[in-house]
Design a protein around this motif. Structure first.
Motif, PDB file in Angstrom:
ATOM      1  N   UNK A 536       0.835  -1.207   0.000  1.00 53.07           N
ATOM      2  CA  UNK A 536       0.000   0.000   0.000  1.00 53.07           C
ATOM      3  C   UNK A 536       0.869   1.256   0.000  1.00 53.07           C
ATOM      4  N   UNK A 537       2.024   1.206  -0.709  1.00 57.50           N
ATOM      5  CA  UNK A 537       2.951   2.331  -0.818  1.00 57.50           C
ATOM      6  C   UNK A 537       3.424   2.822   0.554  1.00 57.50           C
ATOM      7  N   UNK A 538       3.335   1.925   1.551  1.00 58.77           N
ATOM      8  CA  UNK A 538       3.769   2.308   2.884  1.00 58.77           C
ATOM      9  C   UNK A 538       2.831   3.270   3.577  1.00 58.77           C
ATOM     10  N   UNK A 539       1.618   3.425   3.048  1.00 54.59           N
ATOM     11  CA  UNK A 539       0.690   4.422   3.603  1.00 54.59           C
ATOM     12  C   UNK A 539      -0.629   3.807   4.065  1.00 54.59           C
ATOM     13  N   UNK A 540      -0.756   2.470   4.073  1.00 57.03           N
ATOM     14  CA  UNK A 540      -1.997   1.828   4.486  1.00 57.03           C
ATOM     15  C   UNK A 540      -1.773   0.399   4.938  1.00 57.03           C
ATOM     16  N   UNK A 541      -2.888  -0.320   5.206  1.00 57.79           N
ATOM     17  CA  UNK A 541      -2.845  -1.705   5.680  1.00 57.79           C
ATOM     18  C   UNK A 541      -3.520  -2.608   4.653  1.00 57.79           C
ATOM     19  N   UNK A 542      -2.906  -3.754   4.413  1.00 57.51           N
ATOM     20  CA  UNK A 542      -3.483  -4.723   3.470  1.00 57.51           C
ATOM     21  C   UNK A 542      -4.467  -5.615   4.204  1.00 57.51           C
ATOM     22  N   UNK A 543      -5.746  -5.608   3.792  1.00 61.44           N
ATOM     23  CA  UNK A 543      -6.791  -6.440   4.389  1.00 61.44           C
ATOM     24  C   UNK A 543      -7.340  -7.369   3.318  1.00 61.44           C
ATOM     25  N   UNK A 548      -6.496  -0.720   2.901  1.00 59.97           N
ATOM     26  CA  UNK A 548      -7.472  -0.001   3.704  1.00 59.97           C
ATOM     27  C   UNK A 548      -6.728   0.861   4.711  1.00 59.97           C
ATOM     28  N   UNK A 549      -7.423   1.839   5.279  1.00 56.61           N
ATOM     29  CA  UNK A 549      -6.830   2.719   6.295  1.00 56.61           C
ATOM     30  C   UNK A 549      -5.697   3.567   5.754  1.00 56.61           C
ATOM     31  N   UNK A 550      -5.840   4.070   4.508  1.00 61.64           N
ATOM     32  CA  UNK A 550      -4.785   4.909   3.933  1.00 61.64           C
ATOM     33  C   UNK A 550      -4.566   6.157   4.791  1.00 61.64           C
ATOM     34  N   UNK A 551      -3.286   6.524   4.989  1.00 55.52           N
ATOM     35  CA  UNK A 551      -2.958   7.730   5.749  1.00 55.52           C
ATOM     36  C   UNK A 551      -3.402   8.965   4.973  1.00 55.52           C
ATOM     37  N   UNK A 552      -4.129   9.857   5.680  1.00 48.84           N
ATOM     38  CA  UNK A 552      -4.540  11.101   5.029  1.00 48.84           C
ATOM     39  C   UNK A 552      -3.292  11.928   4.718  1.00 48.84           C
ATOM     40  N   UNK A 553      -3.304  12.551   3.587  1.00 49.82           N
ATOM     41  CA  UNK A 553      -4.402  12.734   2.623  1.00 49.82           C
ATOM     42  C   UNK A 553      -4.330  11.775   1.446  1.00 49.82           C
ATOM     43  N   UNK A 554      -3.738  10.592   1.607  1.00 51.88           N
ATOM     44  CA  UNK A 554      -3.563   9.670   0.501  1.00 51.88           C
ATOM     45  C   UNK A 554      -4.800   8.777   0.352  1.00 51.88           C
ATOM     46  N   UNK A 555      -5.143   8.492  -0.886  1.00 49.37           N
ATOM     47  CA  UNK A 555      -6.267   7.615  -1.224  1.00 49.37           C
ATOM     48  C   UNK A 555      -5.865   6.766  -2.415  1.00 49.37           C
ATOM     49  N   UNK A 556      -6.836   5.921  -2.906  1.00 51.03           N
ATOM     50  CA  UNK A 556      -6.595   5.097  -4.077  1.00 51.03           C
ATOM     51  C   UNK A 556      -6.482   3.632  -3.720  1.00 51.03           C
TER      52      UNK A 556
END
Length: 736
Positions: A536-543, A548-556
């Motif tokens: 997740x580009x180091x900015x979220x959790x793989x579920x 999921x749970x991307x760090x703001x302000x990142x999305x996608x």
């Protein structure tokens, strides 16, 4: 005993549309073509067993089948109404006095009846009999004079049943005997018809050849040109409808009941009881003039309808007749109507055997109403031929002669066990029953359906896996495991062999896969455009395959897009994660921390303009207080491509004591000046406010309307009191 009210009826018995004993039995018993020709002019020989002859209406006449218990055996049955098939007609009529007019009509129709039969078939015979009632009280008047002439006008003496004409093709004889009939009389309803009915069925010379039966012909067998009366009327009760139905079935006779309209409802009910044998009922005209039409319509009704009447022996659980090409199938799903002469109708016959309780051949006689009968010989398959062919002791098929082979099964010699006697009981207990492990249910090899103990080990069985439509095997030391406890994904057990393996307790996942069916993997959360291969580009959790749970302000999908509403917010998230990489470029950290960094470059300030891509400027200060500027370069998905570091830092210089004092004092002086300025400003503000308040007060005083020296509300603090006798200084009085 069946009692009836006033009765006016004609009973017509249409016998032997298929005269089994005289036609079918005689012809079918012939074994050669020559004997068939000699037996009867009605017999024909056909060399093709699949072809129906001109007078054979049912094919095959005898069917031999073998059936296993519980299974169904099919064969095809063909039925074809034959043209010019033999027909016997016996007319049994009421000759009580109420039938006087009908007898006259019947006498005039004798020849017409013969012509009607000739139009149906040229091979016919006709017979005649009559009934009144039992010649005992209370059925008739037993007064001697009334017994001689019950009508008082010259009637015949009463009788129960009288046979007058045996079945014959001599129409002249039939007419002459018919013309000689005289009316008789009785006292109540003419119930002798049932006695006559039964005797017509049972006495061979009256109603044709019949099969042996439990009832008895009670007529005198000296038949000639004289009438023969039924003499046992006083010994036996009337036969029941059940008795008559049974004899109709046995003798293959179809009854036609012709009754007047006032008796139609009653005899319609009787016909319902006789429906299985093809009985029909019709309304007779007052003078019986429509008897010819009743004969013709009844014949057509019988020959155009196929009705099966089987007798199932014990052991046969089911016998079904399924039409293949029926012109018109009736509501019961079996009866076929609308069949024309010489039209072949085929049926699939299904026979099911219930059990092997009786291992003898069973015979199923099936009557096809109006067409004859056929027989199904059922041979149960309850044993194997190999069982009677003997055994092979010490067969080589039983592991080098360690057992006796019978029907492919080895019976092991002492000390041996196993399906092929391949196991030796020495060292593993006495046989296989104590040498194999048990499952959770404490049953060896978890039961016969799951495994078999062979030489101390469980050989697990296979089963049909309904989820995949394939064959699977039980597994485990006691065959206690199966794949029913393992989940599937994409139609594959545990996601397939590359993702997981089914174990006894569930799926055991391989590599990075996880989940109940090994359906999840972190590798599916890695952005294909991320050169660092981060989840997740180091900015979220793989579920389970999704970020999921991307760090703001990142999305996608991979937390790859920066969607910040505040300018510069995305830059702060790009600077801090890449600080280590900038320090790696300067050689300020351990090389082991730099393996995940992208391309690193050192450059001079003048080289910044040459950087291509989206640039984010960042700074950091090292332990010496020196400030470095570095730049991160990202692609369109905000994925870091490279880090550029300005190699020239901005560092503090050495300071003198005076400089230090100046640095310290200057802020203090500035603070003091600012404080004095603030204080003076506050004083000035209060002065101006007070001055404004004074001016306002003075303006209000100036506006007052009363004098300054006199207050109308003022009251002096002292009072002036005058002495009335005081004259201004002189005291007036008298001497004392």
């Amino acid at each position: 005993m069946i009692t009836r009210d006033q009765l006016q009826w004609v009973l017509l018995v249409l016998a032997c549309l298929c005269d089994l004993d005289s036609a079918q039995q005689l012809c079918s018993s012939q074994t050669t073509c020559s004997s068939c020709i000699e037996a009867s002019p009605f017999c024909q020989w056909c060399y093709d067993p699949d072809v129906l002859g001109s007078t054979v209406q049912i094919s095959p006449g005898v069917v031999n089948i073998t059936v296993r218990p519980g299974s169904i055996t099919n064969f095809t049955l063909s039925i074809r109404p034959a043209r010019n098939y033999p027909l016997d007609l016996y007319i049994l009529t009421d000759l009580s006095y109420s039938f006087n007019n009908d007898l006259s009509t019947l006498k005039t129709l004798g020849t017409n009846i013969a012509n009607t039969l000739y139009n149906i078939t040229t091979d016919y015979r006709i017979g005649f009999g009559s009934f009144v009632d039992k010649k005992v009280s209370p059925y008739v008047d037993v007064t001697p004079s009334r017994l001689l002439d019950p009508c008082g006008i010259g009637c015949n003496a009463p009788y129960s049943f009288r046979h007058s004409v045996s079945l014959t093709s001599n129409i002249t004889l039939f007419n002459s005997r018919l013309q000689a009939q005289v009316i008789s009389g009785n006292q109540d309803a003419p119930e002798g018809g049932f006695d006559g009915f039964m005797q017509v069925l049972l006495c061979k010379k009256l109603g044709g050849v019949v099969k042996p039966n439990p009832h008895t012909c009670l007529m005198n067998d000296t038949y000639g040109l004289q009438d023969v009366d039924y003499q046992a009327y006083g010994l036996y009760d009337y036969p029941s409808l059940g008795d008559i139905r049974e004899q109709l079935r046995i003798n293959n006779v179809i009854p036609i009941l012709a009754v007047t309209s006032d008796e139609l409802a009653r005899y319609t009910a009787y016909t319902t009881e006789l429906q299985s044998v093809g009985a029909t009922v019709g309304t007779l005209a007052a003078d019986s003039s429509n008897i010819l039409n009743l004969i013709s319509s009844a014949y057509k009704s019988v020959t155009q309808k196929i009705v099966f009447d089987p007798v199932l022996p014990a052991g046969i659980s089911s016998l079904k007749f399924i039409p293949i090409n029926c012109p018109q199938l009736e509501s019961d799903g079996i009866t076929c109507s609308g069949v024309q002469i010489e039209q072949t109708v085929n049926f699939t016959v299904q026979v099911q055997l219930a059990s092997c309780a009786n291992n003898q051949t069973m015979q199923i006689p099936v009557r096809v109403v109006g067409f004859g009968t056929f027989t199904i010989n059922v041979q149960p398959i309850c044993s194997c031929g190999c069982e009677s062919s003997g055994t092979a002791p010490n067969s080589i098929s039983c592991t080098n002669g360690n057992g006796t082979l019978s029907c492919g099964v080895c019976t092991c010699n002492p000390g041996r066990f196993g399906t092929l006697c391949q196991c030796n009981s020495q060292g593993v207990g006495q046989g296989s029953s104590t040498s194999c492990p048990t499952g959770p249910n404490q049953i060896q090899c978890s039961g016969q359906s799951r495994g078999t103990c062979v030489c101390g080990k469980c050989e697990c069985a296979t089963f049909q896996d309904s989820r995949f439509g394939t064959t699977s095997s039980y597994f485990g030391s006691a065959c206690e495991c199966d794949n029913s406890r393992c989940d599937t994904t994409n139609g594959q057990l545990c996601g397939g062999t590359n993702q997981g393996v089914c174990q006894c307790g569930g799926c055991q996942c391989l590599g990075s896969y996880y989940g109940s069916a090994c359906q999840c993997s972190n590798s599916l959360c890695v952005d294909p455009n991320d050169s660092q291969g981060r989840v997740c580009n180091g900015r979220g959790t793989c579920s389970c395959n999704q970020c999921s749970g991307c760090q703001a302000p990142f999305t996608g999908v991979y937390c790859q897009s920066c969607q910040a509403s505040t300018p510069g917010a995305c830059a702060s998230f790009l600077c801090q994660p890449n600080l280590v990489c900038a320090q790696c470029a300067l050689g300020q950290v351990n090389n082991t921390l730099c393996s995940s960094c992208p391309s690193l470059f050192l450059l001079n300030t003048t080289d910044i303009s040459s950087i291509q891509g989206s640039i984010t400027q960042c700074q950091f200060t090292d332990s010496k207080g020196c400030t470095y500027t570095y730049y991160t370069v990202e692609d369109a998905n905000v994925v870091l491509q490279s880090v550029y570091v300005d190699s020239t830092p901005v560092c503090p210089t050495d300071l003198s004591l005076a400089s230090i004092a100046a640095i310290v004092i200057t802020p203090l002086v500035v603070i003091a000046i600012i404080g004095v300025a603030i204080l003076l400003t506050v004083i000035l503000i209060f002065y101006l406010l007070n001055r404004a308040e004074l001016r306002r007060f003075e303006r209000e005083v100036a506006k007052a309307s009363f004098a300054k020296t006199l207050n109308p509300l003022f009251i002096a603090a002292s009072s002036d009191t005058r002495n009335p006798i005081f004259d201004g200084g002189e005291v007036k009085g008298t001497a004392m």
